[in-house]
Motif scaffolding. Structure first.
Motif, PDB file in Angstrom:
ATOM      1  N   TRP A  37      46.026  38.008  47.583  1.00  0.00           N
ATOM      2  CA  TRP A  37      44.656  37.827  47.104  1.00  0.00           C
ATOM      3  C   TRP A  37      44.651  37.225  45.699  1.00  0.00           C
ATOM      4  CZ3 TRP A  37      42.930  39.962  42.607  1.00  0.00           C
ATOM      5  CH2 TRP A  37      43.659  41.036  42.098  1.00  0.00           C
ATOM      6  N   TYR A  41      43.103  33.756  44.466  1.00  0.00           N
ATOM      7  CA  TYR A  41      42.196  33.706  43.319  1.00  0.00           C
ATOM      8  C   TYR A  41      42.671  32.657  42.321  1.00  0.00           C
ATOM      9  CZ  TYR A  41      40.017  34.686  38.884  1.00  0.00           C
ATOM     10  OH  TYR A  41      39.357  34.540  37.690  1.00  0.00           O
ATOM     11  N   ALA A  45      40.440  29.652  41.227  1.00  0.00           N
ATOM     12  CA  ALA A  45      40.063  29.562  39.809  1.00  0.00           C
ATOM     13  C   ALA A  45      40.526  28.239  39.220  1.00  0.00           C
ATOM     14  CB  ALA A  45      40.656  30.737  39.034  1.00  0.00           C
ATOM     15  N   LEU A  52      34.909  22.453  36.178  1.00  0.00           N
ATOM     16  CA  LEU A  52      34.088  22.838  35.032  1.00  0.00           C
ATOM     17  C   LEU A  52      34.437  22.008  33.808  1.00  0.00           C
ATOM     18  CD1 LEU A  52      33.971  26.736  35.261  1.00  0.00           C
ATOM     19  CD2 LEU A  52      32.132  25.125  35.700  1.00  0.00           C
ATOM     20  N   HIS A 415      49.152  39.909  36.931  1.00  0.00           N
ATOM     21  CA  HIS A 415      47.976  39.355  36.264  1.00  0.00           C
ATOM     22  C   HIS A 415      48.382  38.441  35.122  1.00  0.00           C
ATOM     23  CE1 HIS A 415      45.936  42.515  38.529  1.00  0.00           C
ATOM     24  NE2 HIS A 415      44.841  41.798  38.361  1.00  0.00           N
TER      25      HIS A 415
ATOM     26  N   GLN B   8      42.455  47.922  35.424  1.00  0.00           N
ATOM     27  CA  GLN B   8      42.347  46.527  35.851  1.00  0.00           C
ATOM     28  C   GLN B   8      41.057  45.914  35.351  1.00  0.00           C
ATOM     29  OE1 GLN B   8      42.748  46.281  40.061  1.00  0.00           O
ATOM     30  NE2 GLN B   8      44.967  46.233  39.989  1.00  0.00           N
ATOM     31  N   ARG B  11      41.226  45.340  31.755  1.00  0.00           N
ATOM     32  CA  ARG B  11      42.044  44.162  31.503  1.00  0.00           C
ATOM     33  C   ARG B  11      41.246  42.897  31.725  1.00  0.00           C
ATOM     34  NH1 ARG B  11      46.600  46.319  33.203  1.00  0.00           N
ATOM     35  NH2 ARG B  11      46.160  45.960  35.377  1.00  0.00           N
ATOM     36  N   ARG B  15      40.298  40.427  28.786  1.00  0.00           N
ATOM     37  CA  ARG B  15      40.765  39.046  28.860  1.00  0.00           C
ATOM     38  C   ARG B  15      39.623  38.083  28.645  1.00  0.00           C
ATOM     39  NH1 ARG B  15      44.134  38.460  33.662  1.00  0.00           N
ATOM     40  NH2 ARG B  15      42.187  38.751  34.737  1.00  0.00           N
ATOM     41  N   ALA B  42      30.852  29.820  32.692  1.00  0.00           N
ATOM     42  CA  ALA B  42      32.162  29.643  33.317  1.00  0.00           C
ATOM     43  C   ALA B  42      32.901  30.966  33.410  1.00  0.00           C
ATOM     44  CB  ALA B  42      32.984  28.627  32.519  1.00  0.00           C
ATOM     45  N   LEU B  45      31.427  33.173  36.022  1.00  0.00           N
ATOM     46  CA  LEU B  45      31.805  32.677  37.339  1.00  0.00           C
ATOM     47  C   LEU B  45      33.230  33.097  37.693  1.00  0.00           C
ATOM     48  CD1 LEU B  45      31.132  30.903  39.786  1.00  0.00           C
ATOM     49  CD2 LEU B  45      31.963  28.943  38.497  1.00  0.00           C
ATOM     50  N   LEU B  46      34.142  32.870  36.760  1.00  0.00           N
ATOM     51  CA  LEU B  46      35.540  33.219  37.003  1.00  0.00           C
ATOM     52  C   LEU B  46      35.727  34.720  37.168  1.00  0.00           C
ATOM     53  CD1 LEU B  46      37.469  30.822  34.613  1.00  0.00           C
ATOM     54  CD2 LEU B  46      37.331  30.738  37.087  1.00  0.00           C
ATOM     55  N   GLY B  47      35.025  35.463  36.320  1.00  0.00           N
ATOM     56  CA  GLY B  47      35.133  36.919  36.404  1.00  0.00           C
ATOM     57  C   GLY B  47      34.593  37.435  37.720  1.00  0.00           C
ATOM     58  N   LEU B  49      34.321  35.813  40.489  1.00  0.00           N
ATOM     59  CA  LEU B  49      35.247  35.389  41.545  1.00  0.00           C
ATOM     60  C   LEU B  49      36.435  36.335  41.637  1.00  0.00           C
ATOM     61  CD1 LEU B  49      35.319  32.836  43.380  1.00  0.00           C
ATOM     62  CD2 LEU B  49      37.036  31.952  41.821  1.00  0.00           C
ATOM     63  N   PHE B  50      36.918  36.755  40.472  1.00  0.00           N
ATOM     64  CA  PHE B  50      38.051  37.666  40.425  1.00  0.00           C
ATOM     65  C   PHE B  50      37.729  38.960  41.153  1.00  0.00           C
ATOM     66  CE2 PHE B  50      41.929  39.384  38.887  1.00  0.00           C
ATOM     67  CZ  PHE B  50      41.680  40.689  38.523  1.00  0.00           C
ATOM     68  N   PHE B  53      37.546  38.487  44.908  1.00  0.00           N
ATOM     69  CA  PHE B  53      38.813  38.343  45.601  1.00  0.00           C
ATOM     70  C   PHE B  53      39.596  39.642  45.663  1.00  0.00           C
ATOM     71  CE2 PHE B  53      40.162  34.065  46.824  1.00  0.00           C
ATOM     72  CZ  PHE B  53      39.124  33.295  46.348  1.00  0.00           C
ATOM     73  N   ARG B  54      39.404  40.461  44.649  1.00  0.00           N
ATOM     74  CA  ARG B  54      40.233  41.665  44.545  1.00  0.00           C
ATOM     75  C   ARG B  54      39.932  42.591  45.702  1.00  0.00           C
ATOM     76  NH1 ARG B  54      40.364  45.932  39.880  1.00  0.00           N
ATOM     77  NH2 ARG B  54      38.174  46.007  40.454  1.00  0.00           N
ATOM     78  N   PRO B  55      40.968  43.161  46.314  1.00  0.00           N
ATOM     79  CA  PRO B  55      40.735  44.093  47.411  1.00  0.00           C
ATOM     80  C   PRO B  55      39.959  45.315  46.908  1.00  0.00           C
ATOM     81  CG  PRO B  55      43.055  43.621  47.196  1.00  0.00           C
ATOM     82  CD  PRO B  55      42.387  42.996  46.049  1.00  0.00           C
TER      83      PRO B  55
END
Lengths: 475, 166
Positions: A37, A41, A45, A52, A415, B8, B11, B15, B42, B45-47, B49-50, B53-55
Motif C-alpha cells: 500500500w 501511495y 503521490a 502539481l 515511511h 503514524q 508522523r 512531516r 497540495a 491532497l497528499l495527506g 491520499l496517504f 491508501f493506508r490500511p
C-alpha cells in the motif's frame, strides 16, 4: 605507459578476487520490503506531485534561479572553519585516516567486524561522508588525501605537477567512470576483507600518483579521480554554500540550478549513480535473481557452466547493462520532449542540459537503500577505534562495547524510505522544469516538453519504489 | 496498537508541518497568497491520499482476538511461534527459509544439524552451538522489526531469514 598498466591491472582485478555474487560489501541490511500500500501511495503521490509542480508553473514566471541565502559567517563557528590551522588539521587527519585504513588491513586482524578499515571505509566514508557532503557541501575538494599528498610533493620538490602529456579531453570523464564501475564491482562482488581492501586502496593510491604525474593534477582531479567527481556532484545538492570564504545557508538542491553536464561521460556517471544502487536492490528481488541466473547460464555457455569466471562475468555484464537501461529511458523520453517542444537542439545537448535534474533521484535512491547501514554498522565504530588493528588494545576504553545495531523500526524505516524518494522526485521534476524553461524555445513549448520528462521521473521513482517493495530473496 | 496508529498519524502530521515550514522559509517576501494556498492544497491532497491508501488496521496479520481487544493485555498479541530447521550438507534442507513473525512474538527456533557448528542470527546477534545429530533450541522475543538473515557461522553460509513484521 604506467597509467595504461595500472589501468589494465585494475581491469583484471575482478577476476583475481574470488567470490560468488553476494549481497553487499559489508554490513547487513535489516530492512523489510516496503508494504504494497505504501509503494502504491508513493507512486500515486509522485505522479500527483509532478502534475502539481508543473501546474504551478503553468501561469507563473519563475525566477528561482536566484534563491534566498542566509549568511552563516556571523556565527563564530564558521569563521573557525576557514582558519588555515583548522583546514590544515583536516587535511592532516584525512591523510592519517588513509594511512590508518591501509595499515589496519595490511597488518591487523583480517576480520571485518573487528578491523577498523572495513567499517571506516564502507560505512563511515562511503556512506557517512557522502551524506555529509550532500548536506554540507563538497569538503572532499579540500581534504582529499591524494590531493593533499600531491600538494605536499609539489611543495617538497618545488615543482607544479602539470603533467607529461596533455589530457585528451575526448576521454572526458571515462577514467572516473571506470574507477566508479570498479568500485561498485568491488562493493557488490569483490567480497573485500580488511586485507584485500587495503591492497585495493594502495593500488588506487599508486594510480593517483601515476595519474598526477602523467596528466597533471588539475585534470586528474577534475576528470579521473573517482571520489572527486562523485563528491563534487553530491556537493551540488548541499544546503551550505561556500562563496568567497564565507558560508551561506541555502535551500537544498538549488545548487543544481543553472548548471549542466559538461560532457556526456558525466551523464553516464550520474546515471550509474542511479543504476548501481538499483542494480544492488534489483538482484535481491525474485525477478532480479532469475535474471541473474539466466545471465550466468548465458556466460556459462562460453566460460563453463557454473564456473567462477562465468559468475563473475555475468555480474560485470549485468552491472554494465544497468546504466545503459536507465540511459535508454532517459534518451528516449528526452527525444519525445524534443519533438513535443519543437526544439532544434541536438539530443546530446539536451541530455547534457537535463543531466543535473537526475542527481536528486540518484541521491535519494542511495539514501533510501543504504541509510540504515550507518546506524546498524556505524555504532561499532565506537568499539573499533579503541582497537583498530584487532590486537586487543583498548585505547579509549570502549573496546568492550557490545555490538548494538541501531535497528530502525520497520514502520519508521518504510515511511522514511518512501518519503525521501518522494523528496528526490519532487526536486528532480522541479529542476527539469526549470531547465526546460531555459532550454526550449518558448514557455508553452517548455511545458509541453515536460510530459515526457514527467514520465521519465515517475518511471525512475517507481523503479526505485518497486525494488524497495519486493520480497527479498537470497542473502 | 493504538500507540502505533497514533504515532503514524503524528508522523504524517509532523512531516506535513515540516514540509510547510520548509516552504514558508524559502518564500521570498513578495510571494502571493495564491502560492501559499496552492502549497496548502497540495499538502492536504497528499495527506488525504496517504490516509486513503493506508490500511484501516495495522499491516501485519493479527492473531485472532478471543476476548475484547485490550491494549493493556500484552498476551493478546504475543504468541509463541516455533520453527523447525534442518541443516544438512551445509545448507537448509527443503522447507521455508523465511520465517515470519509479528513484532512482540516469542520465537523458538529448533535446529537439527548433521554436523557441529554455530548458528548465527543477524541483527538480534544470537549465536547457538549446533550439535551433530542433535536438535538445539534458540529462544528469544522478537522485539525488533525488520528482516534478519541467519547463517552457519563457520562456513558463512546463508540459510534464510527471519522477518519480523511490525
Amino acid at each position: 605507459m604506467a597509467r595504461l598498466l595500472s589501468f589494465l591491472f585494475i581491469i583484471f582485478l575482478p577476476f583475481i578476487f574470488p567470490g560468488q555474487i553476494h549481497a553487499h560489501a559489508f554490513g547487513q541490511l535489516y530492512n523489510l520490503p516496503v508494504p504494497f500500500w505504501l509503494y502504491l501511495y508513493g507512486g500515486a503521490a509522485a505522479i500527483i506531485v509532478s502534475f502539481l509542480v508543473i501546474g504551478y508553473f503553468f501561469n507563473k514566471d519563475s525566477n528561482l534561479e536566484k534563491y534566498p541565502t542566509v549568511n552563516l559567517s556571523k556565527l563564530g563557528l564558521f569563521s573557525t572553519l576557514t582558519k588555515p590551522w583548522f583546514v590544515g588539521f583536516l587535511k592532516l587527519a584525512s591523510v592519517f585516516l588513509l594511512f590508518l585504513t591501509i595499515a589496519c588491513g595490511l597488518v591487523g586482524e583480517n576480520n571485518p567486524t573487528v578491523n577498523f578499515n572495513m567499517t571506516f571505509f564502507w560505512v563511515i566514508f562511503v556512506l557517512g561522508f557522502a551524506y555529509f557532503v550532500a548536506i554540507f557541501g563538497d569538503l572532499w575538494t579540500i581534504v582529499n588525501p591524494w590531493k593533499v599528498l600531491t600538494d605536499f610533493i609539489e611543495k617538497a620538490f618545488g615543482k607544479n605537477l602539470v603533467g607529461i602529456i596533455k589530457y585528451p579531453k575526448l576521454l572526458g570523464y571515462l577514467p572516473a567512470f571506470t574507477f566508479y564501475f570498479l568500485f561498485i564491482w568491488l562493493e557488490l562482488f569483490g567480497q573485500t576483507m580488511p586485507f584485500s581492501l587495503s591492497v585495493v586502496l594502495l593500488i588506487y593510491t599508486l594510480a593517483n600518483a601515476f595519474g598526477v604525474v602523467l596528466i597533471g593534477r588539475e585534470n586528474w582531479f577534475k576528470y579521473c579521480e573517482f571520489f572527486s567527481v562523485f563528491f563534487r556532484i553530491l556537493g551540488k545538492i548541499s544546503a551550505v554554500e561556500a562563496r568567497g570564504g564565507r558560508f551561506y545557508l541555502r535551500v537544498p538542491f538549488v545548487g543544481l540550478l543553472g548548471g549542466r553536464a559538461d560532457n556526456f561521460g558525466l551523464v553516464i556517471f550520474i546515471l550509474f549513480m542511479l543504476s548501481s544502487t538499483a542494480f544492488d536492490g534489483f538482484k535481491s528481488t525474485a525477478v532480479g535473481a532469475a535474471a541473474v541466473r539466466i545471465l550466468v547460464s548465458f556466460t556459462g555457455i562460453f566460460l563453463g557452466q557454473g564456473s567462477f569466471l562465468a559468475v563473475q562475468t555475468a555480474g560485470v555484464l549485468g552491472l554494465l547493462l544497468s546504466p545503459l537501461i536507465f540511459l535508454y529511458l532517459y534518451l528516449m523520453l528526452l527525444a519525445f520532449a524534443k519533438v513535443l517542444s519543437g526544439s532544434t537542439q541536438p539530443l546530446k545537448e539536451l541530455a547534457l542540459d537535463f543531466a543535473f535534474s537526475l542527481i536528486p533521484i540518484a541521491f535519494v535512491y542511495n539514501v533510501a537503500h543504504y541509510y540504515t547501514l550507518i546506524l546498524t554498522e556505524g555504532w561499532n565504530m565506537i568499539r573499533i577505534i579503541s582497537d583498530p588493528f584487532g590486537f586487543g588494545w583498548n585505547l579509549f576504553g570502549t573496546s568492550g562495547l557490545a555490538t548494538n545495531p541501531l535497528i530502525v523500526s520497520a514502520n519508521i524505516g518504510w515511511h522514511l524510505q518512501v518519503g525521501i524518494i518522494l523528496v528526490g522526485h519532487i526536486a528532480g521534476v522541479y529542476l527539469a522544469h526549470l531547465v526546460a524553461l531555459r532550454v526550449f524555445p518558448s514557455r508553452k513549448k517548455a511545458l509541453m516538453s515536460q510530459l515526457p520528462m514527467l514520465v521519465l521521473m515517475v518511471m525512475y521513482t517507481m523503479i526505485g519504489l518497486w525494488i524497495l517493495a519486493q520480497p527479498i530473496v537470497g542473502g | 496498537m493504538i500507540g502505533q496508529g497514533f504515532l503514524q498519524q503524528l508522523r504524517g502530521i509532523s512531516r506535513q508541518i515540516a514540509f510547510l515550514a520548509y516552504f514558508v522559509y524559502i518564500l521570498p517576501s513578495d510571494m502571493s497568497l495564491k502560492f501559499i494556498l496552492y502549497i496548502l492544497g497540495a499538502l492536504i491532497l497528499l495527506g488525504g491520499l496517504f490516509f486513503a491508501f493506508r490500511p484501516k488496521t495495522v499491516q501485519a496479520p493479527q492473531s485472532p482476538v478471543v476476548t475484547s481487544e485490550s491494549t493493556t493485555s500484552a498476551n493478546v498479541a504475543n504468541k509463541v511461534k516455533t520453527f523447525e530447521l534442518v541443516v544438512r550438507d551445509n545448507k537448509l534442507a527443503p522447507g521455508p527459509s523465511t520465517l515470519s513473525v509479528v513484532q512482540g512474538d516469542d520465537v523458538v527456533i529448533k535446529i537439527a544439524s548433521d554436523v557441529n557448528g554455530e548458528f548465527h542470527l543477524h541483527g538480534y546477534d544470537k549465536f547457538v552451538d549446533l550439535e551433530k545429530d542433535a536438535t538445539v533450541e534458540l529462544k528469544f522475543n522478537a522485539n525488533l522489526s525488520g528482516r534478519f538473515p541467519f547463517e552457519l557461522e563457520d562456513t558463512k553460509t546463508d540459510l534464510g531469514a527471519l522477518e519480523v513484521n511490525p
